[in-house]
Scaffold this active site. Sequence first.
Site, PDB file in Angstrom:
ATOM      1  N   HIS A 198       0.824  -1.211   0.000  1.00 20.69           N
ATOM      2  CA  HIS A 198       0.000   0.000   0.000  1.00 20.69           C
ATOM      3  C   HIS A 198       0.856   1.259   0.000  1.00 20.69           C
ATOM      4  CE1 HIS A 198      -3.434  -2.649   0.848  1.00 20.69           C
ATOM      5  NE2 HIS A 198      -4.001  -1.777   0.057  1.00 20.69           N
ATOM      6  N   GLU A 443     -11.637  -9.800  -5.053  1.00 21.81           N
ATOM      7  CA  GLU A 443     -10.178  -9.806  -4.914  1.00 21.81           C
ATOM      8  C   GLU A 443      -9.677 -11.083  -4.242  1.00 21.81           C
ATOM      9  OE1 GLU A 443      -9.029  -6.380  -2.595  1.00 21.81           O
ATOM     10  OE2 GLU A 443     -10.711  -6.607  -1.236  1.00 21.81           O
ATOM     11  N   ASP A 467      -4.950  -7.688  -4.869  1.00 27.42           N
ATOM     12  CA  ASP A 467      -5.115  -8.819  -3.952  1.00 27.42           C
ATOM     13  C   ASP A 467      -5.450 -10.100  -4.710  1.00 27.42           C
ATOM     14  OD1 ASP A 467      -4.494  -8.036  -1.326  1.00 27.42           O
ATOM     15  OD2 ASP A 467      -6.263  -6.763  -1.302  1.00 27.42           O
ATOM     16  N   CYS A 514     -10.246  -1.931 -10.336  1.00 25.54           N
ATOM     17  CA  CYS A 514      -9.595  -0.803  -9.651  1.00 25.54           C
ATOM     18  C   CYS A 514      -8.246  -1.174  -9.061  1.00 25.54           C
ATOM     19  CB  CYS A 514     -10.512  -0.213  -8.590  1.00 25.54           C
ATOM     20  SG  CYS A 514     -10.985  -1.390  -7.319  1.00 25.54           S
TER      21      CYS A 514
HETATM   22  C1  PEP Z   1      -6.829  -4.503  -4.885  1.00 27.76           C
HETATM   23  O1  PEP Z   1      -6.607  -5.388  -4.056  1.00 27.76           O
HETATM   24  O2  PEP Z   1      -6.619  -4.628  -6.105  1.00 27.76           O
HETATM   25  C2  PEP Z   1      -7.365  -3.204  -4.459  1.00 27.76           C
HETATM   26  C3  PEP Z   1      -7.772  -2.305  -5.317  1.00 27.76           C
HETATM   27  O3  PEP Z   1      -7.393  -2.966  -3.122  1.00 27.76           O
HETATM   28  P1  PEP Z   1      -6.103  -2.624  -2.254  1.00 27.76           P
HETATM   29  O4  PEP Z   1      -4.965  -2.384  -3.194  1.00 27.76           O
HETATM   30  O5  PEP Z   1      -6.464  -1.422  -1.449  1.00 27.76           O
HETATM   31  O6  PEP Z   1      -5.944  -3.847  -1.430  1.00 27.76           O
HETATM   32 MG    MG Z   2      -7.395  -5.220  -2.012  1.00 27.46          MG
END
Ligand code: PEP
Ligand code: MG
Length: 594
Positions: A198, A443, A467, A514
């Site tokens: 992140h 995910e 994920d 996303c």
């Molecule tokens: C993902 O897992 O692709 C996602 C958009 O969520 P995050 O990156 O916040 O886990």
């Molecule tokens: Mg995620």
Amino acid sequence: MKTEGEQNWRGIGISTGIAIGPAYVIDQTGLVVPEYAIPAAQVEKELKRFQAALAKTQRQISQLRQKAESLPSGAGDISLLLEAYKGMLTGSRLVRGVEEMIEKSRLNAEAAIQREISALKASFAAMDDAYLAARASDVGEVGMRLIRNLLQQQYNPFAEAPEGSVIIAEEITPADTALMNPEHVAGFATLLGGAESHAAIMARDLALPAAAGVAGLVQGVTAGDMVIVDGSKGDVIVRPKEATLQLYRQELARLQREAKRLKGLKNVPSVTPDGTAITLQANLELPREAEAAIKSGAAGIGLLRTEFMFMNRPDLPDEDEQFDILRKLVQQLDGRPVTIRTLDVGGEKLATALGDALGESANPALGLRAIRLGLKEPKLLETQLAAILRVAAYGPVRILIPMVSSVSQMKQVREHLVQVERRLQRRRAKLPPSLPPLGAMIEIPGAAMAADALARVCDFFAIGSNDLTQYTLAIDRGDDRVADLYEPFHPAVLRLIQFTAAAAWRANIPVSLCGEMAGDPQATALLLGLGLRELSMAPTRLPAVKNEITQISILRAVAFAEHVMNQSDEGEIRLLLQKGVAATEESLEKRRRP
Ligand code: PEP
Ligand code: MG
């Protein structure tokens, strides 16, 4: 370990762009240590907390040692030093002293460590010996690391960084990244960390060039050294020669010209040459990125990660505080839709604020996090749902649930939502005329495979390819040691994306993607070909993706995706994506000709 002359290291590029500036080395000290008495009944628990911090610190030191050993020059003295650090964590005077202080003086672990370090340092100093003086600073380093792990937080390390600095640190957390101001900091490089952590995502959103997993940092850099970070390749050059510096300055100017050209696409419609409109939205980690999202021409916010409201604080935000922050954002977006995701962190990160009831997990990525935590701690979830529901009276809002793995979870969330609505109605709160759409992040591989069933209880899907890759391939997205195996274009991941998109089409519900893949222009044709019509990404990536959309018809994208999906190997897929649609068509055509 001070070295002279140009030094080149290679890590993983985690956020594109080039940063050039003086190094600001984070020494990871300067913590504010809390001190309080432990009730007799809590002593056992405090000892366990200390043991957990010892284990975590040992793991970190082993990781640092492996990293040092991967240097071409070998680990040398660092390895010996780290081994000595590990020795201080088992059966040492430090450990015994702290345990005794917790048991007998009923002092909290952090304060006990600090007192024990001071006592050890004083006794080393009394011996007036240079070697022992160095050992005293080692004990201090180990103790501070232990305290940091107990507090599970880092201090604000960037406040003092001179303008234009390149931050050099062992590790940077998402909470740290949130404290960086891109106007003030040129970029960063870290010893640990993977491309899809992140912290990396946050760096991309803030357009901060960055590299992670760079062996050689932090010891090889002295504060004020000139540093270049190439966030595309992951290269870090310390004390560059004049010729190297010139080369990178030219590249930086070229990137700036290219960014300016792409910015010109802001008002160009996001439509393929055969007339299919593609919705491009922005992912936000922090409200201050909203302006950049609007400027980039985003049609809305496809993913608002709400973790920022819970970061860098010891307590939890209440309904009104969340409502105020979210309302401002929704109003700033002025009628553009905002998809708000409920909290996506694990119990271990919120343990203090939740009264320590949740404890630690041996496998945090598989443990009590995201919606699992929300359903175990309904007050946490309902507070957020109430704030979001009230905000929905001020603009178009959708509610997105992270880490969904089953139909029953979505049913439970909807029940909570209905209850919260009733409670707010009784309070006569201002509410939207109907409940906002409720969707699931897809995910987890199991959720993707059950997409048809989930589509019956969801108003929309958002595919989280980050994920989805992590869990499909069983690769920790934040671990640089396995970063080379983290491959979002692995055929298994692509099949799950394709299947999810098809399930959403069958159920006639909207589906977006996303994850970071959405912002990669090399993936655009493939994603359109797999059936996606909505993509959400870091605002900085939007122009380049739109550029692709205006050049590829859906017909060509579908044929390209079909060819990609026929490959069995992720390496071949990568090559095809790099080659692009036109060159692939050309070679297929050549093959067809007699
Ligand atoms: C993902 O897992 O692709 C996602 C958009 O969520 P995050 O990156 O916040 O886990
Ligand atoms: Mg995620």
